[in-house]
Design a protein around this motif. Structure first.
Motif, PDB file in Angstrom:
ATOM      1  N   GLY A 101      12.877 -19.139 -11.866  1.00 46.11           N
ATOM      2  CA  GLY A 101      13.830 -18.318 -11.429  1.00 46.11           C
ATOM      3  C   GLY A 101      14.001 -18.942 -10.146  1.00 46.11           C
ATOM      4  N   ALA A 102      15.391 -18.324  -9.953  1.00 45.62           N
ATOM      5  CA  ALA A 102      15.798 -18.622  -8.837  1.00 45.62           C
ATOM      6  C   ALA A 102      15.627 -17.601  -8.101  1.00 45.62           C
ATOM      7  N   VAL A 103      15.229 -16.527  -8.045  1.00 50.54           N
ATOM      8  CA  VAL A 103      14.685 -15.365  -7.019  1.00 50.54           C
ATOM      9  C   VAL A 103      13.149 -15.214  -6.902  1.00 50.54           C
ATOM     10  N   ARG A 104      12.495 -15.700  -5.277  1.00 47.34           N
ATOM     11  CA  ARG A 104      11.543 -15.267  -5.135  1.00 47.34           C
ATOM     12  C   ARG A 104      11.427 -14.286  -4.578  1.00 47.34           C
ATOM     13  N   TRP A 105      10.502 -13.130  -5.225  1.00 42.79           N
ATOM     14  CA  TRP A 105      10.013 -11.577  -4.285  1.00 42.79           C
ATOM     15  C   TRP A 105       8.877 -11.603  -3.613  1.00 42.79           C
ATOM     16  N   VAL A 106       8.934 -11.287  -2.279  1.00 41.58           N
ATOM     17  CA  VAL A 106       8.101 -11.446  -0.705  1.00 41.58           C
ATOM     18  C   VAL A 106       7.562  -9.904  -0.698  1.00 41.58           C
ATOM     19  N   VAL A 107       6.287  -9.668  -1.126  1.00 44.77           N
ATOM     20  CA  VAL A 107       5.958  -8.076  -1.334  1.00 44.77           C
ATOM     21  C   VAL A 107       4.253  -8.335  -0.349  1.00 44.77           C
ATOM     22  N   ASP A 108       4.694  -6.988   0.798  1.00 45.84           N
ATOM     23  CA  ASP A 108       3.086  -6.994   1.155  1.00 45.84           C
ATOM     24  C   ASP A 108       2.867  -5.317   0.375  1.00 45.84           C
ATOM     25  N   PRO A 109       1.500  -5.380  -0.287  1.00 51.61           N
ATOM     26  CA  PRO A 109       1.434  -3.793  -0.926  1.00 51.61           C
ATOM     27  C   PRO A 109       1.189  -3.090  -0.240  1.00 51.61           C
ATOM     28  N   ILE A 110       0.913  -3.085   1.227  1.00 57.71           N
ATOM     29  CA  ILE A 110       0.369  -1.721   1.965  1.00 57.71           C
ATOM     30  C   ILE A 110       0.786  -2.927   3.124  1.00 57.71           C
ATOM     31  N   ASP A 111       1.304  -2.636   4.297  1.00 52.52           N
ATOM     32  CA  ASP A 111       1.445  -3.057   5.360  1.00 52.52           C
ATOM     33  C   ASP A 111       1.266  -2.058   6.889  1.00 52.52           C
ATOM     34  N   GLY A 112      -0.073  -2.338   6.715  1.00 56.53           N
ATOM     35  CA  GLY A 112      -0.860  -1.163   7.927  1.00 56.53           C
ATOM     36  C   GLY A 112      -1.840  -1.063   7.019  1.00 56.53           C
ATOM     37  N   THR A 113      -2.698  -1.531   6.929  1.00 56.06           N
ATOM     38  CA  THR A 113      -3.752  -1.142   6.120  1.00 56.06           C
ATOM     39  C   THR A 113      -4.684  -0.642   7.029  1.00 56.06           C
ATOM     40  N   TYR A 123       1.927   3.534   6.930  1.00 61.21           N
ATOM     41  CA  TYR A 123       1.538   2.309   6.661  1.00 61.21           C
ATOM     42  C   TYR A 123       3.205   1.955   5.229  1.00 61.21           C
ATOM     43  N   ALA A 124       3.197   1.081   5.330  1.00 56.82           N
ATOM     44  CA  ALA A 124       4.466   1.317   3.884  1.00 56.82           C
ATOM     45  C   ALA A 124       4.152  -0.251   3.002  1.00 56.82           C
ATOM     46  N   VAL A 125       5.441  -0.346   1.963  1.00 57.15           N
ATOM     47  CA  VAL A 125       5.350  -1.466   1.143  1.00 57.15           C
ATOM     48  C   VAL A 125       6.529  -2.246   1.370  1.00 57.15           C
ATOM     49  N   SER A 126       6.445  -2.800   1.742  1.00 54.89           N
ATOM     50  CA  SER A 126       7.510  -3.899   2.012  1.00 54.89           C
ATOM     51  C   SER A 126       7.918  -5.248   0.890  1.00 54.89           C
ATOM     52  N   LEU A 127       9.420  -4.722   0.830  1.00 47.95           N
ATOM     53  CA  LEU A 127       9.767  -5.884  -0.400  1.00 47.95           C
ATOM     54  C   LEU A 127      10.638  -6.462   0.198  1.00 47.95           C
TER      55      LEU A 127
END
Length: 287
Positions: A101-113, A123-127
């Motif tokens: 696909g032309a889209v890439r998703w970039v995820v930090d599941p828990i930023d601030g572990t 702490y956050a989910v970043s997408l």
């Protein structure tokens, strides 16, 4: 295939703007991101309430990862696979997935572990959704509080329904500046040396422990600026777009783009002076 958007020129003339078609408009991608991030944040919060488990370390003894980090990332990858089959995902815990696909998703599941481990509500989910390496839609959701920041490329940044406008600070000496530290002891020592020189040139320094939330805080003027060395794409893909859409300049030092050597987010009037000081203090150098 391309989609065609009609825009208006200075004299009202219609012009054709052709943009690559990646299967959805940024607003559609944002809607997907928000749905996925909210569900992921619910999982992270509920697992925290049940007690942190499966704690191991990665790069150093202080660089922790939990069972929740892994579970949340698996959940995000599965949800995106169901909604957007063929897209790729780059995550902190499991790396990249295959797809065309032309889209890439970039995820930090828990930023601030580390905050998550200690029960600190930062702490956050970043997408973020990227096209050709450029973030076009982003969401950061504080899993502990439910606060949520979003942005689309060219569409502005928001906290909930409130459009964000970053700090208008023009004097570096009056700026409250956020930053973060690496996990390697030698890198921390170098970063501490930089801070001892910088702290006398700004109002004060803050360290909250989650890059994505730092960038969102800067986007809403909770701090005037933010910088950090050693960030990975998942640390700043979403927060960087939110900060930029709120009016901050986001980049590296000496005219370079933001990257692992340095990311600076600051109002236009103080970006240059801050970046110049960081270059002078060799903030991008060291281990």
């Amino acid at each position: 295939m391309d989609f065609v958007r009609i825009v208006t020129g200075e004299k009202g003339d219609q012009m054709t703007d052709t943009t690559p078609d990646f299967g959805a408009q940024p607003a559609e991608l944002l809607a997907i991101a928000v749905t996925v991030a909210r569900e992921a944040a619910d999982t992270a919060r509920s697992m925290r309430a049940e007690g942190v488990s499966g704690v191991t370390t990665k790069s150093t003894d202080t660089d922790v990862v939990t069972a929740a980090d892994r579970a949340v990332e698996r959940q995000v990858v599965a949800a995106l696979g169901a909604l957007r089959p063929g897209d790729t995902v780059l995550g902190e815990e499991y790396g990249g997935t295959d797809g065309d696909g032309a889209v890439r998703w970039v995820v930090d599941p828990i930023d601030g572990t580390v905050n998550y481990l200690y029960g600190l509500p930062q702490y956050a989910v970043s997408l973020a959704a990227e096209v050709d390496g450029v973030a076009v839609a982003a969401v950061v959701r504080n899993a502990a509080t439910g606060d949520e920041w979003t942005a689309t490329l060219g569409g502005g940044a928001f906290r909930g329904k409130k459009r964000l406008s970053a700090s208008v600070q023009t004097e570096l000496g009056q700026a409250l500046v956020a930053t973060g530290f690496g996990y390697d002891a030698k890198r921390r020592a170098h970063q501490a040396e930089v801070l001892t020189r910088l702290i006398t040139r700004v109002r004060d320094i803050r360290r909250f422990g989650a890059a994505s939330l730092d960038l969102c805080l800067a986007a809403e003027g909770g701090v005037d600026a933010y910088f950090e060395k050693g960030l990975n794409p998942w640390d700043h893909a979403a927060g960087g777009l939110i900060a930029a859409e709120a009016g901050l300049l986001v980049g590296g030092l000496n005219g370079r783009p933001a990257g692992p050597d340095m990311l600076v987010a600051a109002p236009p009037a103080i970006f240059g002076p801050l970046a110049e000081l960081l270059a002078e203090f060799d903030a991008a150098g060291g281990p």
